[in-house]
Design a protein around this motif. Structure first.
Motif, mmCIF file in Angstrom:
data_model
loop_
_atom_site.group_PDB
_atom_site.id
_atom_site.type_symbol
_atom_site.label_atom_id
_atom_site.label_comp_id
_atom_site.label_asym_id
_atom_site.label_seq_id
_atom_site.Cartn_x
_atom_site.Cartn_y
_atom_site.Cartn_z
ATOM 1 N N SER A 79 -35.710 3.556 -61.837
ATOM 2 C CA SER A 79 -37.022 3.413 -62.497
ATOM 3 C C SER A 79 -37.231 1.981 -62.964
ATOM 4 O O SER A 79 -38.335 1.436 -62.857
ATOM 5 C CB SER A 79 -37.121 4.354 -63.708
ATOM 6 O OG SER A 79 -36.939 5.673 -63.313
ATOM 7 N N PHE A 82 -38.024 -0.198 -59.849
ATOM 8 C CA PHE A 82 -39.395 0.027 -59.369
ATOM 9 C C PHE A 82 -40.436 -0.498 -60.368
ATOM 10 O O PHE A 82 -41.470 -1.042 -59.966
ATOM 11 C CB PHE A 82 -39.641 1.523 -59.091
ATOM 12 C CG PHE A 82 -39.200 1.936 -57.710
ATOM 13 C CD1 PHE A 82 -39.917 1.524 -56.593
ATOM 14 C CD2 PHE A 82 -38.070 2.707 -57.515
ATOM 15 C CE1 PHE A 82 -39.507 1.879 -55.318
ATOM 16 C CE2 PHE A 82 -37.651 3.064 -56.245
ATOM 17 C CZ PHE A 82 -38.366 2.648 -55.145
ATOM 18 N N SER A 83 -40.148 -0.328 -61.654
ATOM 19 C CA SER A 83 -41.086 -0.837 -62.666
ATOM 20 C C SER A 83 -41.206 -2.347 -62.553
ATOM 21 O O SER A 83 -42.297 -2.918 -62.673
ATOM 22 C CB SER A 83 -40.603 -0.472 -64.075
ATOM 23 O OG SER A 83 -40.544 0.904 -64.221
ATOM 24 N N ASN A 155 -41.555 7.870 -64.405
ATOM 25 C CA ASN A 155 -40.990 6.758 -65.191
ATOM 26 C C ASN A 155 -41.586 5.419 -64.765
ATOM 27 O O ASN A 155 -41.876 4.562 -65.606
ATOM 28 C CB ASN A 155 -39.466 6.693 -65.012
ATOM 29 C CG ASN A 155 -38.760 7.827 -65.721
ATOM 30 O OD1 ASN A 155 -39.338 8.435 -66.620
ATOM 31 N ND2 ASN A 155 -37.545 8.128 -65.313
ATOM 32 N N THR A 156 -41.762 5.245 -63.462
ATOM 33 C CA THR A 156 -42.291 3.967 -62.969
ATOM 34 C C THR A 156 -43.746 3.782 -63.387
ATOM 35 O O THR A 156 -44.149 2.714 -63.844
ATOM 36 C CB THR A 156 -42.174 3.910 -61.431
ATOM 37 O OG1 THR A 156 -40.808 4.117 -61.089
ATOM 38 C CG2 THR A 156 -42.635 2.571 -60.892
ATOM 39 N N ASN A 159 -43.701 2.899 -67.013
ATOM 40 C CA ASN A 159 -43.077 1.646 -67.466
ATOM 41 C C ASN A 159 -43.538 0.374 -66.739
ATOM 42 O O ASN A 159 -43.369 -0.719 -67.271
ATOM 43 C CB ASN A 159 -41.550 1.745 -67.357
ATOM 44 C CG ASN A 159 -40.983 2.692 -68.394
ATOM 45 O OD1 ASN A 159 -41.238 2.539 -69.585
ATOM 46 N ND2 ASN A 159 -40.233 3.687 -67.950
ATOM 47 N N ALA A 160 -44.073 0.508 -65.532
ATOM 48 C CA ALA A 160 -44.542 -0.702 -64.823
ATOM 49 C C ALA A 160 -45.587 -1.464 -65.644
ATOM 50 O O ALA A 160 -45.565 -2.701 -65.692
ATOM 51 C CB ALA A 160 -45.078 -0.340 -63.443
ATOM 52 N N SER A 216 -35.930 5.404 -69.499
ATOM 53 C CA SER A 216 -35.698 6.346 -68.403
ATOM 54 C C SER A 216 -34.303 6.964 -68.502
ATOM 55 O O SER A 216 -34.109 8.138 -68.184
ATOM 56 C CB SER A 216 -35.858 5.648 -67.047
ATOM 57 O OG SER A 216 -37.103 4.995 -66.987
#
Lengths: 551, 310
Positions: A79, A82-83, A155-156, A159-160, A216
């Motif tokens: 996560s 990716f974020s 999660n992504t 959080n991104a 995450s």
């Protein structure tokens, strides 16, 4: 006589110093009483120093605990990556370009991070679940609504925007002359950008990614609702062991293990944060948007638009799912939500849970901002700009997850707390969760005020704190109130752990409805929560976009 | 007074007085301790030794807000959340003046400084020169016994700086203001001064009349600060101003090769390298002195018209 006066003065000064020190330590003392002391007590009483043995051996508990640790690490790590990958370009684009309605667009891009985690989970369930428009278009999309992939996606998405926000923040320093210098030396747009902003933005983005990892790693709502036991994180597994299996000792051991695991990411985050702390003029942060468009503008713009479309789709799907009953659109789910049937299913009326949420939000925001004001006032009285390591206490809620916090509070304080005062424990846990965000927001209002303002007021006979600092930083107080309210409103993990039906908040009510298989009303309640959160978010954005909170 | 700031820097031998209604300028290069002197007088820093006395009263340990000493900072520090009126009236309000008195005083000062039409505006809405005037009005409104100015004009362009410094001087004389004015710009410092002093490495030299200080420099660091050339001629250390020279083939004091030359309007600036010592000197030729014929590489025989033996 003089000696006695001197001694008297020294005693008075020492007394005042102790009072101001205590005042400035208000949030730290709160955290000490509400989190640290119960956690230490829990550890010493039940955990023993052999807590790590929960991870060893071949018992089913040990095997599942190892599995939960693996899940936490993988979900946290993937996560975070990716974020970072999705959030960094968004942050760079928004930080480096000016265009019409930019403020509104920035607000929309970062919106998911301010939404309750439960709402985001529901958005993925409705947006990509069976029968959703996306799944009809391509059946593979259903993967995003469940299991490991679904958790990572949630999660992504959550959080991104945090990574984007941090990246944008690092771009708002005055460096336009440096950019022009590297351009004049022949650097390309990309090379020039990384020469001047590369280190700052990457460090800031890594700070965001570190938090994404921590959130995450200790994820709760997504693994619990769409993950299932095979995807449980440590938090979810601790909850399951305590609530369902009733294995108290194993839960405590694993809780200690999780808290220790989170120390490293927290230290990394605090170190990154300390390198980014800025002081100086309140007017020193300016926009550094370049005067001409880069060739990357259009693809980056398209990427941002895609992000917004997905976001709009996901959030609207919650509303549409709430309005859909028996294949038609109606207000049925909302009517059921407020019916006696729902009250008997969850033990509290929907209106009751909404009122509870509003009450918790009100108390949390008032108390946490009062603690923040005490902290700032004490610090000023001590003539210190920072209290150094004492302020590290504010970050402890990042090390001890909401679930562990609630766990410790329930065991240590819950036994002697009469049922009618259970709300105090819930509010205490929510205040602790809000402290890292609110203290940082308040600090963001005070630290850019230049010393010359204060000294000018002083030489003119005024009171710098009351006359200059409070008026200049008052917006940060208002925003802190909103943040306190928003965090309380969306808090699910600790409240779910602590609350009996009488004290359910709206997110807990949503989860309870789902457990009772009242999916329609559950989505209706999620819609109410979504709109309440949007309202608070709009208020925060209208007050000032530069105050960046950390959830 | 004296104060140790670090192992490398401290204020030492700071001793001077300012007469009532007088402007004393304190000049020195960056890092010499100018601002530190002001901070100790204002009470923002407390000296380790010595005392600060105003009108016969020792105020060394007196809290900042009770000293009645005004200060204008380099960045002016106008309160951005207050209008011009509120900024100027601030010191009067905190001292509990009556509203009518405050209004009268603010309008009087604003009128004198030509900012009476800006009173409703915020600092972010006025120009640099107007900000200087607002800062001045704010500082003098409570009628301070002493006003400290810490390079207040450094953010202005040359033209505006000259105009504002003239305004400040005229205003200060008109209301009988006592000021200590700090700057690294010697022409500004000399212009503002009734008496002037220099500070180097935390040591303040005795104040003198600006003309005396400039025309009769007594040591190498003063000479260098004022732009004098310092060189060794016939075993003696001699200082001379770049303008106090002429080209003289018959009785030159020294000769040197021209390394660079540039026309600056009022004069032409020429740099020479003296052949036998390798020293560099800077010369300024007023118009009409034939400097247009000078070429880089030429060997110039120079006569010093006014020598200062150090």
């Amino acid at each position: 006589m003089d000696d006695r006066m001197g001694t008297g003065n020294a005693v008075r000064i020492r007394g005042a110093t102790i009072r101001y020190t205590l005042l400035s330590f208000t949030p730290s003392i709160f955290i000490l009483i509400v989190i640290v002391a119960p956690f230490i007590d829990l550890t010493l009483t039940f955990g023993s120093l052999n807590f790590y043995k929960i991870m060893t051996g071949s018992s089913p508990i040990a095997m599942l605990s190892r599995r939960a640790l693996y899940n936490s690490l993988i979900q946290g790590g993937v996560s975070a990556v990716f974020s970072l990958l999705l959030g960094y370009p968004l942050g760079v684009f928004l930080g480096r370009n000016n265009f019409r309605f930019k403020k509104l667009i920035v607000s929309l891009v970062i919106l998911p991070f301010f939404l309750p985690s439960l709402v985001v989970v529901y958005a993925f369930m409705s947006g990509f679940g069976q029968g959703s428009p996306a799944s009809i278009l391509f059946s593979g999309f259903t993967m995003l609504s469940r299991g490991f992939v679904g958790i990572i996606a949630v999660n992504t998405f959550f959080n991104a925007p945090l990574v984007a926000l941090y990246t944008m923040s690092a771009l708002s320093t005055e460096k336009s002359s440096q950019i022009e210098a590297v351009m004049s030396l022949g650097a390309s747009d990309v090379r020039g950008f990384f020469t001047v902003f590369g280190k700052d933005t990457l460090l800031a983005a890594l700070g965001g990614a570190t938090l994404a990892f921590a959130y995450s790693f200790a994820g709760f709502a997504a693994p619990l609702i769409i993950g299932g036991p095979g995807a449980y994180t440590l938090d979810a597994w601790i909850y399951f062991m305590f609530r369902i299996l009733g294995n108290f000792h194993a839960s405590v051991s694993l809780a200690i293990f999780e808290a220790i695991s989170l120390i490293v990411p927290t230290i990394i985050y605090v170190r990154i944060l300390s390198t980014q702390r800025r002081e100086g003029s309140v007017e020193s942060r300016i926009n550094t948007a370049p005067s001409r468009r880069s060739v990357l503008f259009l693809p980056a713009f398209a990427y941002m638009v895609a992000w917004l479309i997905i976001e709009a789709y996901l959030l609207s799907s919650v509303v549409l799912r709430a309005l859909r009953a028996n294949s038609t659109f109606s207000a049925t789910n909302f009517l059921v939500l407020f019916s006696n049937r729902t009250t008997s299913a969850t033990g509290i009326s929907a209106l009751g849970s909404i009122l509870n949420s509003l009450f918790y939000g009100f108390v949390v925001s008032i108390v946490v901002v009062a603690a923040g004001m005490a902290w700032i006032a004490g610090r000023k009285m001590l003539h210190k700009r920072y209290l150094g390591t004492a302020e590290v206490f504010h970050f402890i809620p990042l090390v001890i997850s909401s679930l562990l916090m609630a766990f410790a509070i329930l065991i240590v304080y819950g036994i002697n707390t009469p049922q009618q005062f259970l709300w105090i424990l819930i509010v205490s846990a929510q205040i602790a969760v809000a402290i890292p965000v609110v203290m940082r927001t308040i600090d963001a209002g005070f630290s850019p005020i230049s010393r010359e303002f204060l000294e000018s007021s002083l030489t003119l006979g005024g009171h710098p704190f009351l006359d200059v600092e409070i008026p200049l930083a008052k917006v940060s107080f208002y925003i802190s109130l909103m943040f306190g309210f928003a965090i309380s409103l969306g808090e699910f993990t600790a409240t779910n752990f602590l609350a009996t039906p009488k004290f359910f908040s709206l997110p807990v009510e949503i989860y309870s409805l789902q457990l009772s298989r009242l999916f329609g009303p559950s989505f209706a309640a999620a819609t109410v929560l979504l709109f309440l959160s949007l309202l608070v978010f709009v208020l925060i954005q209208r007050m000032g976009e530069k105050f960046i909170g950390v959830r | 007074m004296g104060k140790k700031y670090s192992e490398r820097f401290s204020l030492r031998e700071v001793s001077f007085s300012v007469e009532k209604g007088e402007t004393l300028t304190l000049m020195g290069p960056s890092g010499s301790g100018k601002t530190s002197v002001l901070r100790n007088i204002a009470g923002l820093d407390i000296p380790d030794a010595g005392s600060v006395i105003i009108s016969g009263k020792n105020i060394t340990k007196m809290p900042v807000r009770k000293r009645n000493v005004g200060i204008i900072f380099q960045d002016l520090a106008l309160f951005p959340h207050m209008t011009v009126y509120d900024n100027i009236s601030y010191g009067l309000r905190v001292k509990g003046f009556k509203r009518s008195e405050i209004e009268h005083r603010v309008y009087e000062l604003a009128k004198m400084l030509g900012i009476h039409n800006l009173l409703e505006r915020y600092p972010g809405e006025i120009s640099g020169g107007e900000k200087q005037r607002v800062a001045l009005a704010r500082s003098v409104a409570p009628a301070p016994l002493l006003l400290l100015l810490d390079e207040p004009l450094s953010s202005l362009d040359t033209h505006l700086r000259n105009r504002v410094r003239s305004d400040i001087k005229e205003f200060a004389h008109r209301i009988g203001l006592t000021m200590i004015y700090v700057t690294h710009d010697h022409s500004e410092g000399l212009f503002m001064a009734d008496r002037a002093s220099l500070i180097f490495n935390g040591r303040v030299k005795a104040p003198e009349l600006p003309e005396t200080l400039f025309n009769n420099p007594k040591d190498v660091e003063t000479c260098r600060f004022f732009g004098y050339n310092v060189m060794h001629i016939a075993g003696e250390t001699v200082a001379f101003h770049p303008l106090d020279i002429s080209i003289d083939d018959e009785e030159p004091d020294f000769s040197g090769a021209v390394t660079s030359k540039g026309f600056e309007g009022e004069h032409t600036r020429v740099h020479l390298k003296i052949a036998n010592t390798g020293e560099s000197v800077e010369l300024k030729f007023n118009r009409g002195m034939g400097s247009e014929n000078i070429r880089v590489g030429d060997l110039l025989p120079i006569k010093i018209l006014r020598k200062h033996y150090l």
